[in-house]
Write a protein that holds these residues in place. Structure first.
Motif, PDB file in Angstrom:
ATOM      1  N   ARG A 150      48.537  99.496  93.620  1.00  0.00           N
ATOM      2  CA  ARG A 150      47.657  98.617  94.416  1.00  0.00           C
ATOM      3  C   ARG A 150      48.457  97.835  95.465  1.00  0.00           C
ATOM      4  O   ARG A 150      48.010  97.678  96.603  1.00  0.00           O
ATOM      5  CB  ARG A 150      46.891  97.661  93.500  1.00  0.00           C
ATOM      6  CG  ARG A 150      45.816  98.383  92.706  1.00  0.00           C
ATOM      7  CD  ARG A 150      44.981  97.432  91.868  1.00  0.00           C
ATOM      8  NE  ARG A 150      44.044  98.181  91.032  1.00  0.00           N
ATOM      9  CZ  ARG A 150      43.268  97.648  90.101  1.00  0.00           C
ATOM     10  NH1 ARG A 150      43.305  96.338  89.883  1.00  0.00           N
ATOM     11  NH2 ARG A 150      42.445  98.401  89.400  1.00  0.00           N
TER      12      ARG A 150
ATOM     13  N   GLY B 122      49.046  92.316  92.487  1.00  0.00           N
ATOM     14  CA  GLY B 122      48.147  93.426  92.780  1.00  0.00           C
ATOM     15  C   GLY B 122      47.068  93.664  91.738  1.00  0.00           C
ATOM     16  O   GLY B 122      46.286  94.605  91.847  1.00  0.00           O
TER      17      GLY B 122
ATOM     18  N   ALA C 150      36.488  97.389  91.423  1.00  0.00           N
ATOM     19  CA  ALA C 150      36.317  95.945  91.604  1.00  0.00           C
ATOM     20  C   ALA C 150      34.932  95.444  91.178  1.00  0.00           C
ATOM     21  O   ALA C 150      34.814  94.341  90.626  1.00  0.00           O
ATOM     22  CB  ALA C 150      36.600  95.577  93.055  1.00  0.00           C
TER      23      ALA C 150
ATOM     24  N   GLY D 247      44.395  92.192  91.352  1.00  0.00           N
ATOM     25  CA  GLY D 247      43.051  92.028  91.947  1.00  0.00           C
ATOM     26  C   GLY D 247      42.554  90.587  91.928  1.00  0.00           C
ATOM     27  O   GLY D 247      41.350  90.342  92.048  1.00  0.00           O
ATOM     28  N   LYS D 248      43.458  89.642  91.817  1.00  0.00           N
ATOM     29  CA  LYS D 248      43.074  88.227  91.749  1.00  0.00           C
ATOM     30  C   LYS D 248      42.307  87.796  93.004  1.00  0.00           C
ATOM     31  O   LYS D 248      41.237  87.189  92.925  1.00  0.00           O
ATOM     32  CB  LYS D 248      44.330  87.336  91.583  1.00  0.00           C
ATOM     33  CG  LYS D 248      45.148  87.659  90.329  1.00  0.00           C
ATOM     34  CD  LYS D 248      46.350  86.749  90.176  1.00  0.00           C
ATOM     35  CE  LYS D 248      47.442  86.963  91.203  1.00  0.00           C
ATOM     36  NZ  LYS D 248      48.060  88.323  91.173  1.00  0.00           N
ATOM     37  N   GLY D 249      42.887  88.099  94.166  1.00  0.00           N
ATOM     38  CA  GLY D 249      42.253  87.685  95.427  1.00  0.00           C
ATOM     39  C   GLY D 249      40.902  88.350  95.626  1.00  0.00           C
ATOM     40  O   GLY D 249      39.932  87.705  96.045  1.00  0.00           O
ATOM     41  N   THR D 250      40.829  89.625  95.292  1.00  0.00           N
ATOM     42  CA  THR D 250      39.586  90.393  95.439  1.00  0.00           C
ATOM     43  C   THR D 250      38.479  89.775  94.592  1.00  0.00           C
ATOM     44  O   THR D 250      37.355  89.562  95.061  1.00  0.00           O
ATOM     45  CB  THR D 250      39.834  91.857  94.989  1.00  0.00           C
ATOM     46  OG1 THR D 250      40.886  92.392  95.797  1.00  0.00           O
ATOM     47  CG2 THR D 250      38.591  92.696  95.118  1.00  0.00           C
TER      48      THR D 250
ATOM     49  N   PRO E  15      39.303  98.862  85.902  1.00  0.00           N
ATOM     50  CA  PRO E  15      38.209  99.575  86.591  1.00  0.00           C
ATOM     51  C   PRO E  15      38.046  99.169  88.054  1.00  0.00           C
ATOM     52  O   PRO E  15      38.780  98.294  88.535  1.00  0.00           O
ATOM     53  CB  PRO E  15      36.971  99.172  85.787  1.00  0.00           C
ATOM     54  CG  PRO E  15      37.448  98.503  84.564  1.00  0.00           C
ATOM     55  CD  PRO E  15      38.820  98.008  84.823  1.00  0.00           C
TER      56      PRO E  15
ATOM     57  N   ARG F 228      48.140  98.157  99.419  1.00  0.00           N
ATOM     58  CA  ARG F 228      47.848  96.981 100.267  1.00  0.00           C
ATOM     59  C   ARG F 228      48.845  96.934 101.428  1.00  0.00           C
ATOM     60  O   ARG F 228      48.475  96.626 102.552  1.00  0.00           O
ATOM     61  CB  ARG F 228      47.943  95.713  99.413  1.00  0.00           C
ATOM     62  CG  ARG F 228      47.528  94.436 100.133  1.00  0.00           C
ATOM     63  CD  ARG F 228      47.439  93.265  99.162  1.00  0.00           C
ATOM     64  NE  ARG F 228      48.709  93.032  98.482  1.00  0.00           N
ATOM     65  CZ  ARG F 228      48.871  92.192  97.458  1.00  0.00           C
ATOM     66  NH1 ARG F 228      47.837  91.502  97.009  1.00  0.00           N
ATOM     67  NH2 ARG F 228      50.042  92.043  96.894  1.00  0.00           N
TER      68      ARG F 228
END
Ligand code: ADP
Ligand code: C5P
Ligand code: MG
Length: 197
Positions: free
Chosen positions: A128, A16, A180, A18-21, A178, A132
């Protein structure tokens, strides 16, 4: 032998973080191919006739890391199929077995650039992932029970791998806290500094 080797950036961080984002944004800006090990495993799990479907589901629900022979072959096949030369390998290598398997199977065939590490506090990661799940990810592991196990695996097995890369001076650390777009400003700087455009 002529020709360049495909360039690879490993993308690591807690569940969660934020790797994919961020990978989606990197793909848009720098024209990399995004290969998420987790996504490839979920695809393989869903593939009719897969001999690994049940094993993968078992590992994913329990937050454990699938044996590298499975994951690394999925990555190699996807790289070959794409015919491209720039790859974000997201969520891999996640433990020593992953790392050893990559060294055996892929290290000589690729040119690893750096490790992009999304540093994110555990409580933020939990919020996160649960968000999701509530947003309808349909993932069997975006629930508190699986999440506890995933976090344990991350702390016990994945952090030592990040440490290993850090000791080799290969880690670009990004504060993933912070929003994205702000995170991506830092990501963009890393890629520009590394000579990508
Ligand atoms: P990972 O691939 O590391 O597991 P994701 O990119 O899937 O993480 O993001 C997990 C969840 O958090 C998603 O619902 C996503 O929309 C959200 N998210 C991602 N980055 C941020 C951010 N910087 N701030 C707030 N929420 C985020
Ligand atoms: O990266 P992602 O959160 O999509 O990974 C989901 C799950 O997929 C992990 O918790 C793990 O069970 C499995 N996985 C794995 N090996 C990897 C990456 C993911 O077994 N290298
Ligand atoms: Mg992901």
């Amino acid at each position: 032998m002529s020709g360049e080797k495909p360039k690879v950036v490993f993308v690591l961080g807690g569940p969660g973080a934020g790797k994919g984002t961020q990978c989606s944004k990197i793909v848009e800006r720098f024209h990399f191919v995004h290969l998420s090990a987790g996504d490839l495993l979920r695809e393989e799990r869903a593939r009719e006739g897969s001999e690994f479907g049940q094993l993968i589901e078992e590992y994913i629900r329990n937050g454990k890391i699938v044996p590298v022979e499975v994951t690394c072959s999925l990555l190699e096949n996807a790289m070959k199929l794409s015919g491209k030369m720039r790859f974000l390998i997201d969520g891999f290598p996640r433990n020593q077995d992953n790392l050893d398997g990559w060294q055996r199977q892929m290290a000589d065939k690729t040119d690893m650039q750096f490790v992009l590490f999304f540093d994110c506090a555990e409580d933020v990661c939990v919020v996160r992932c649960l968000g999701r799940g509530q947003g309808g990810s349909g993932r069997s592991d975006d629930n508190m029970e699986s999440l506890k196990k995933r976090i344990q695996t991350y702390n016990n097995d994945s952090l030592p791998i990040i440490k290993h890369f850090e000791n080799a001076g290969q880690v670009k650390r990004i504060d993933a806290t912070p929003d994205a777009d702000t995170v991506f400003q830092a990501v963009e700087r890393v890629f520009l500094d590394a000579g990508f455009q």
